[in-house]
Design a protein around this motif. Structure first.
Motif, PDB file in Angstrom:
ATOM      1  N   ARG A   5      -0.824   1.127 -12.608  1.00  4.84           N
ATOM      2  CA  ARG A   5      -1.133   0.159 -13.674  1.00  4.84           C
ATOM      3  C   ARG A   5      -0.035   0.146 -14.733  1.00  4.84           C
ATOM      4  N   ARG A   6       0.405   1.320 -15.112  1.00  2.00           N
ATOM      5  CA  ARG A   6       1.460   1.410 -16.130  1.00  2.00           C
ATOM      6  C   ARG A   6       2.795   0.891 -15.600  1.00  2.00           C
ATOM      7  N   ALA A   7       3.077   1.151 -14.332  1.00  2.00           N
ATOM      8  CA  ALA A   7       4.344   0.716 -13.734  1.00  2.00           C
ATOM      9  C   ALA A   7       4.463  -0.801 -13.671  1.00  2.00           C
ATOM     10  N   ILE A   8       3.348  -1.483 -13.443  1.00  2.00           N
ATOM     11  CA  ILE A   8       3.403  -2.934 -13.214  1.00  2.00           C
ATOM     12  C   ILE A   8       2.930  -3.750 -14.418  1.00  2.00           C
TER      13      ILE A   8
ATOM     14  N   TYR B  30      15.010   6.775 -15.219  1.00  2.32           N
ATOM     15  CA  TYR B  30      15.653   5.734 -14.418  1.00  2.32           C
ATOM     16  C   TYR B  30      15.235   5.774 -12.949  1.00  2.32           C
ATOM     17  N   LEU B  31      14.341   6.682 -12.571  1.00  2.00           N
ATOM     18  CA  LEU B  31      13.798   6.707 -11.205  1.00  2.00           C
ATOM     19  C   LEU B  31      12.395   6.113 -11.179  1.00  2.00           C
ATOM     20  N   VAL B  32      11.698   6.279 -12.292  1.00  6.00           N
ATOM     21  CA  VAL B  32      10.361   5.702 -12.459  1.00  6.00           C
ATOM     22  C   VAL B  32      10.363   4.900 -13.758  1.00  6.00           C
ATOM     23  N   PRO B  33       9.462   3.918 -13.899  1.00  5.49           N
ATOM     24  CA  PRO B  33       9.381   3.216 -15.181  1.00  5.49           C
ATOM     25  C   PRO B  33       9.018   4.210 -16.301  1.00  5.49           C
ATOM     26  N   ASP B  34       9.496   3.955 -17.495  1.00  6.17           N
ATOM     27  CA  ASP B  34       9.245   4.861 -18.614  1.00  6.17           C
ATOM     28  C   ASP B  34       7.761   5.176 -18.826  1.00  6.17           C
ATOM     29  N   PRO B  35       6.849   4.180 -18.735  1.00  9.90           N
ATOM     30  CA  PRO B  35       5.433   4.518 -18.923  1.00  9.90           C
ATOM     31  C   PRO B  35       4.907   5.496 -17.858  1.00  9.90           C
ATOM     32  N   VAL B  36       5.456   5.460 -16.656  1.00  6.44           N
ATOM     33  CA  VAL B  36       5.065   6.412 -15.605  1.00  6.44           C
ATOM     34  C   VAL B  36       5.618   7.789 -15.939  1.00  6.44           C
TER      35      VAL B  36
ATOM     36  N   GLY C 170       0.832  -1.199   0.000  1.00  5.31           N
ATOM     37  CA  GLY C 170       0.000   0.000   0.000  1.00  5.31           C
ATOM     38  C   GLY C 170       0.860   1.240   0.000  1.00  5.31           C
ATOM     39  N   GLY C 171       0.248   2.342  -0.367  1.00  2.00           N
ATOM     40  CA  GLY C 171       0.963   3.605  -0.344  1.00  2.00           C
ATOM     41  C   GLY C 171       0.253   4.646  -1.172  1.00  2.00           C
ATOM     42  N   THR C 172       0.798   5.837  -1.178  1.00  2.00           N
ATOM     43  CA  THR C 172       0.204   6.888  -1.997  1.00  2.00           C
ATOM     44  C   THR C 172       0.570   6.690  -3.470  1.00  2.00           C
ATOM     45  N   PHE C 173       1.746   6.123  -3.735  1.00  2.00           N
ATOM     46  CA  PHE C 173       2.237   5.940  -5.105  1.00  2.00           C
ATOM     47  C   PHE C 173       2.074   7.256  -5.879  1.00  2.00           C
ATOM     48  N   ASN C 174       2.697   8.283  -5.319  1.00  2.00           N
ATOM     49  CA  ASN C 174       2.493   9.624  -5.820  1.00  2.00           C
ATOM     50  C   ASN C 174       3.798  10.285  -6.222  1.00  2.00           C
ATOM     51  N   PRO C 175       4.519   9.747  -7.214  1.00  2.00           N
ATOM     52  CA  PRO C 175       4.196   8.650  -8.124  1.00  2.00           C
ATOM     53  C   PRO C 175       4.845   7.329  -7.693  1.00  2.00           C
ATOM     54  N   PRO C 176       4.423   6.217  -8.343  1.00  2.00           N
ATOM     55  CA  PRO C 176       5.132   4.954  -8.111  1.00  2.00           C
ATOM     56  C   PRO C 176       6.523   5.040  -8.737  1.00  2.00           C
ATOM     57  N   HIS C 177       7.493   4.414  -8.079  1.00  2.00           N
ATOM     58  CA  HIS C 177       8.871   4.494  -8.591  1.00  2.00           C
ATOM     59  C   HIS C 177       9.542   3.131  -8.536  1.00  2.00           C
ATOM     60  N   LEU C 178      10.777   3.079  -8.993  1.00  2.00           N
ATOM     61  CA  LEU C 178      11.490   1.800  -9.087  1.00  2.00           C
ATOM     62  C   LEU C 178      11.718   1.160  -7.721  1.00  2.00           C
ATOM     63  N   GLY C 179      11.837   1.960  -6.672  1.00  2.00           N
ATOM     64  CA  GLY C 179      11.978   1.405  -5.332  1.00  2.00           C
ATOM     65  C   GLY C 179      10.774   0.555  -4.951  1.00  2.00           C
ATOM     66  N   HIS C 180       9.563   1.012  -5.288  1.00  2.00           N
ATOM     67  CA  HIS C 180       8.353   0.224  -5.021  1.00  2.00           C
ATOM     68  C   HIS C 180       8.413  -1.119  -5.741  1.00  2.00           C
ATOM     69  N   LEU C 181       8.848  -1.087  -7.000  1.00  2.00           N
ATOM     70  CA  LEU C 181       8.888  -2.315  -7.795  1.00  2.00           C
ATOM     71  C   LEU C 181       9.929  -3.299  -7.266  1.00  2.00           C
TER      72      LEU C 181
END
Length: 188
Positions: free
Chosen positions: A61-64, A170-176, A8-19
């Motif tokens: 959704r885009r990140a995963i 390189y901090l967030v997935p390209d689609p994000v 869980g989290g805010t994912f504001n935005p989701p980043h590579l650390g989450h993944l």
């Protein structure tokens, strides 16, 4: 019965650390799925960015999208007001006959004594704690620990970089990254 990890989290935005956290926990505990669960309004922080749940859910959704075991769970976005994990887990247990593993960082491990209905919550789920730099994983609550690579990326830092006109590649997935740029998120 599936073994489901919840991140869980805010994912504001989701980043590579989450993944990385989700991937490491999934592999270590051999979980069937990891559900990324953006929250509506966490009790411990405010959403100052003005980016609503629909944007954050779409970024997740885009990140995963390319990981077959990663899913989104929007149950907390369906409710209004503060999101308490206890209430969410009760709803999930009513809807699903699965075993839940709730993934938290060391910063939240330190905060556990302040969680709403924590003494009941520990009987409903298994907490999985992951290391986070500058925080300790010490607690009296029952927690499974998974050692993950320390990736010192935060959503706060990403939002600040966007505001300052700096790259988030390189901090967030390209689609994000593309979604943030297309929707001009975090610019002001």
């Amino acid at each position: 019965m599936k073994k489901i990890g919840i991140l869980g989290g805010t994912f504001n935005p989701p980043h590579l650390g989450h993944l990385v956290i989700a991937n490491e926990v999934q592999m270590e505990l051999k979980l069937d799925e990891i559900w990324f669960m953006p929250n509506q309004e966490p009790p411990h922080k405010e959403n100052k960015s003005g980016v609503g749940g629909a944007h954050r859910l779409e970024m997740v959704r885009r990140a995963i999208a390319n990981h077959p075991l990663f899913k989104t769970q929007a149950i907390e976005l369906e409710r209004v007001g503060k999101s308490y994990t206890f209430d969410t887990i009760q709803l999930l247990k009513e809807r699903y006959d699965d075993e839940f593993y709730f993934i938290i960082g060391a910063d939240m491990i330190e905060y556990l004594p302040k969680w709403y209905n924590i003494d009941e919550l520990v009987n409903l789920i298994t907490f999985v704690g992951v290391n986070r730099s500058q925080y300790r994983c010490d607690t009296d609550y029952p927690i499974l620990y998974v050692d993950v690579p320390n990736i010192d990326i935060s959503s706060d830092m990403i939002r600040k970089r966007v505001q300052d006109g700096k790259s988030i590649r390189y901090l967030v997935p390209d689609p994000v990254k593309e979604y943030i740029e297309e929707n001009r998120l975090y610019e002001t």
